[in-house]
Design a protein around this motif. Sequence first.
Motif, PDB file in Angstrom:
ATOM      1  N   ALA A 109       0.814  -1.219   0.000  1.00 40.14           N
ATOM      2  CA  ALA A 109       0.000   0.000   0.000  1.00 40.14           C
ATOM      3  C   ALA A 109       0.845   1.266   0.000  1.00 40.14           C
ATOM      4  O   ALA A 109       0.355   2.340  -0.358  1.00 40.14           O
ATOM      5  N   ASP A 110       2.113   1.163   0.398  1.00 41.28           N
ATOM      6  CA  ASP A 110       3.018   2.315   0.394  1.00 41.28           C
ATOM      7  C   ASP A 110       3.783   2.445  -0.917  1.00 41.28           C
ATOM      8  O   ASP A 110       4.657   3.294  -1.050  1.00 41.28           O
ATOM      9  N   GLY A 111       3.494   1.563  -1.870  1.00 42.84           N
ATOM     10  CA  GLY A 111       4.164   1.624  -3.160  1.00 42.84           C
ATOM     11  C   GLY A 111       5.497   0.924  -3.211  1.00 42.84           C
ATOM     12  O   GLY A 111       6.224   1.048  -4.201  1.00 42.84           O
ATOM     13  N   GLN A 112       5.868   0.164  -2.157  1.00 39.61           N
ATOM     14  CA  GLN A 112       7.145  -0.545  -2.141  1.00 39.61           C
ATOM     15  C   GLN A 112       7.002  -1.881  -2.873  1.00 39.61           C
ATOM     16  O   GLN A 112       6.087  -2.660  -2.590  1.00 39.61           O
ATOM     17  N   GLU A 113       7.901  -2.135  -3.794  1.00 35.16           N
ATOM     18  CA  GLU A 113       7.841  -3.367  -4.577  1.00 35.16           C
ATOM     19  C   GLU A 113       8.090  -4.577  -3.687  1.00 35.16           C
ATOM     20  O   GLU A 113       9.038  -4.618  -2.913  1.00 35.16           O
ATOM     21  N   GLN A 114       7.230  -5.577  -3.813  1.00 36.36           N
ATOM     22  CA  GLN A 114       7.337  -6.794  -3.016  1.00 36.36           C
ATOM     23  C   GLN A 114       7.748  -8.009  -3.835  1.00 36.36           C
ATOM     24  O   GLN A 114       8.171  -9.017  -3.283  1.00 36.36           O
ATOM     25  N   GLY A 115       7.620  -7.935  -5.135  1.00 33.01           N
ATOM     26  CA  GLY A 115       7.997  -9.050  -5.987  1.00 33.01           C
ATOM     27  C   GLY A 115       7.635  -8.757  -7.428  1.00 33.01           C
ATOM     28  O   GLY A 115       6.775  -7.910  -7.713  1.00 33.01           O
ATOM     29  N   ALA A 116       8.312  -9.455  -8.341  1.00 35.34           N
ATOM     30  CA  ALA A 116       8.061  -9.260  -9.767  1.00 35.34           C
ATOM     31  C   ALA A 116       8.209 -10.588 -10.473  1.00 35.34           C
ATOM     32  O   ALA A 116       9.021 -11.435 -10.082  1.00 35.34           O
ATOM     33  N   VAL A 117       7.406 -10.774 -11.515  1.00 31.98           N
ATOM     34  CA  VAL A 117       7.480 -12.009 -12.286  1.00 31.98           C
ATOM     35  C   VAL A 117       7.095 -11.700 -13.723  1.00 31.98           C
ATOM     36  O   VAL A 117       6.246 -10.843 -13.990  1.00 31.98           O
ATOM     37  N   ALA A 118       7.758 -12.366 -14.654  1.00 34.49           N
ATOM     38  CA  ALA A 118       7.414 -12.228 -16.068  1.00 34.49           C
ATOM     39  C   ALA A 118       6.368 -13.262 -16.440  1.00 34.49           C
ATOM     40  O   ALA A 118       6.377 -14.387 -15.932  1.00 34.49           O
ATOM     41  N   GLY A 119       5.457 -12.872 -17.317  1.00 34.89           N
ATOM     42  CA  GLY A 119       4.458 -13.813 -17.801  1.00 34.89           C
ATOM     43  C   GLY A 119       4.952 -14.546 -19.031  1.00 34.89           C
ATOM     44  O   GLY A 119       5.977 -14.198 -19.621  1.00 34.89           O
ATOM     45  N   PRO A 120       4.227 -15.579 -19.455  1.00 35.52           N
ATOM     46  CA  PRO A 120       4.596 -16.285 -20.676  1.00 35.52           C
ATOM     47  C   PRO A 120       4.582 -15.332 -21.873  1.00 35.52           C
ATOM     48  O   PRO A 120       3.760 -14.411 -21.931  1.00 35.52           O
ATOM     49  N   PRO A 121       5.477 -15.501 -22.838  1.00 39.61           N
ATOM     50  CA  PRO A 121       5.501 -14.617 -24.007  1.00 39.61           C
ATOM     51  C   PRO A 121       4.245 -14.773 -24.860  1.00 39.61           C
ATOM     52  O   PRO A 121       3.643 -15.853 -24.920  1.00 39.61           O
ATOM     53  N   VAL A 122       3.878 -13.674 -25.507  1.00 35.20           N
ATOM     54  CA  VAL A 122       2.686 -13.632 -26.347  1.00 35.20           C
ATOM     55  C   VAL A 122       3.108 -13.166 -27.740  1.00 35.20           C
ATOM     56  O   VAL A 122       3.901 -12.222 -27.854  1.00 35.20           O
ATOM     57  N   PRO A 123       2.630 -13.786 -28.804  1.00 38.60           N
ATOM     58  CA  PRO A 123       2.950 -13.271 -30.145  1.00 38.60           C
ATOM     59  C   PRO A 123       2.586 -11.795 -30.249  1.00 38.60           C
ATOM     60  O   PRO A 123       1.507 -11.373 -29.826  1.00 38.60           O
ATOM     61  N   ALA A 124       3.507 -11.003 -30.819  1.00 38.59           N
ATOM     62  CA  ALA A 124       3.315  -9.555 -30.859  1.00 38.59           C
ATOM     63  C   ALA A 124       2.035  -9.174 -31.597  1.00 38.59           C
ATOM     64  O   ALA A 124       1.327  -8.243 -31.197  1.00 38.59           O
ATOM     65  N   ARG A 125       1.727  -9.880 -32.659  1.00 37.45           N
ATOM     66  CA  ARG A 125       0.521  -9.541 -33.423  1.00 37.45           C
ATOM     67  C   ARG A 125      -0.735  -9.776 -32.595  1.00 37.45           C
ATOM     68  O   ARG A 125      -1.658  -8.945 -32.589  1.00 37.45           O
ATOM     69  N   ALA A 126      -0.767 -10.903 -31.876  1.00 37.41           N
ATOM     70  CA  ALA A 126      -1.941 -11.198 -31.055  1.00 37.41           C
ATOM     71  C   ALA A 126      -2.089 -10.173 -29.933  1.00 37.41           C
ATOM     72  O   ALA A 126      -3.201  -9.750 -29.603  1.00 37.41           O
ATOM     73  N   TRP A 127      -0.957  -9.758 -29.351  1.00 33.47           N
ATOM     74  CA  TRP A 127      -1.008  -8.753 -28.282  1.00 33.47           C
ATOM     75  C   TRP A 127      -1.512  -7.421 -28.829  1.00 33.47           C
ATOM     76  O   TRP A 127      -2.310  -6.731 -28.173  1.00 33.47           O
ATOM     77  N   ALA A 128      -1.055  -7.051 -30.013  1.00 33.50           N
ATOM     78  CA  ALA A 128      -1.478  -5.779 -30.598  1.00 33.50           C
ATOM     79  C   ALA A 128      -2.964  -5.804 -30.955  1.00 33.50           C
ATOM     80  O   ALA A 128      -3.675  -4.804 -30.781  1.00 33.50           O
ATOM     81  N   GLU A 129      -3.454  -6.949 -31.444  1.00 27.53           N
ATOM     82  CA  GLU A 129      -4.874  -7.044 -31.776  1.00 27.53           C
ATOM     83  C   GLU A 129      -5.741  -7.020 -30.520  1.00 27.53           C
ATOM     84  O   GLU A 129      -6.855  -6.490 -30.530  1.00 27.53           O
ATOM     85  N   ALA A 130      -5.239  -7.599 -29.445  1.00 25.35           N
ATOM     86  CA  ALA A 130      -5.859  -7.506 -28.117  1.00 25.35           C
ATOM     87  C   ALA A 130      -7.330  -7.913 -28.114  1.00 25.35           C
ATOM     88  O   ALA A 130      -8.180  -7.235 -27.527  1.00 25.35           O
ATOM     89  N   SER A 131      -7.627  -9.023 -28.768  1.00 25.01           N
ATOM     90  CA  SER A 131      -8.996  -9.520 -28.702  1.00 25.01           C
ATOM     91  C   SER A 131      -9.291  -9.970 -27.272  1.00 25.01           C
ATOM     92  O   SER A 131      -8.386 -10.363 -26.524  1.00 25.01           O
TER      93      SER A 131
END
Length: 288
Positions: A109-131
């Motif tokens: 709640a104070d804006g301090q980062e507690q953890g980070a994780v990358a998600g599985p990659p997504v084809p750029a075209r599919a991400w741009a279309e954003a259905s």
Amino acid sequence: MFSRRAALAALLALSACGGFPQPHRGNPGGLAGGLRIPLAVRLAIPPPPEALLTDDAALRYAEAVSEALQAVDVPATATATPLPLDWRLIITAQNTGAIVIPRYVITNADGQEQGAVAGPPVPARAWAEASTPTLQAVAQQASPRVTQMLLSVQAARASADPAAIQAGPPRLRLIPVRGAPGDGNMALTARLREFLGNRGYVVQDVADGASFAVTAEVSVVAAGPGLQRVEIQWIVSRRDGYELGRVLQLNEIPTGALSRAWGDIAYAAAEEAAGGVQTIIRNATSPG
């Protein structure tokens, strides 16, 4: 022909660290059962302005992630106006050309980062279309990683003193295992992530904010008629690149026993390795 049970018994028989423990035979999955987000009413997910999406798509994606987390009992909500005590899930994305890699950062709640994780990659075209179906599918894939990160934060905070809580739980970068046959790389990495999280570490895929890193190298070579020698080295290092120590697991198994699914073997190996990793880090950080 050796049965899978025989292969499991062979691998559990010996390791350089004193032998793998007996594998857990229940259901080690199901992350949501023990989830309680400490010091937060809920997890707010603002529409991400830096996720390479239009405003409309960003809103739909925040809603999709919220719904995926709610489905596993995480108290999440998509909102552009988080409440004062909300924790936040900050979503960004990086375009590498052919693919887009989403990234998820949890802050308190104070804006301090507690953890980070990358998600599985997504084809750029599919991400741009954003259905909507695409965004929902990506959110479903991200949900287990975000949930596991929350569990790791919970475990770390539950065992930390007030000063450590303020600074945030210890963060550790887990680099995917290399060299294992079959599904060993994926299975060993996933199981170690779970066990380290249960021991109080926030396990993340990225280097930002991590104090330690763990990787593993697996070697499988012929050891005689019908046998292979399996060696797993878990390597622990700190931010400046200094190697703190290694956990070595070594044994002989029937040839080809691990050429497909590792199953309980990955569970048992990672459970033991997590204890060794924790011991190495404790020894390196203890005064005197």
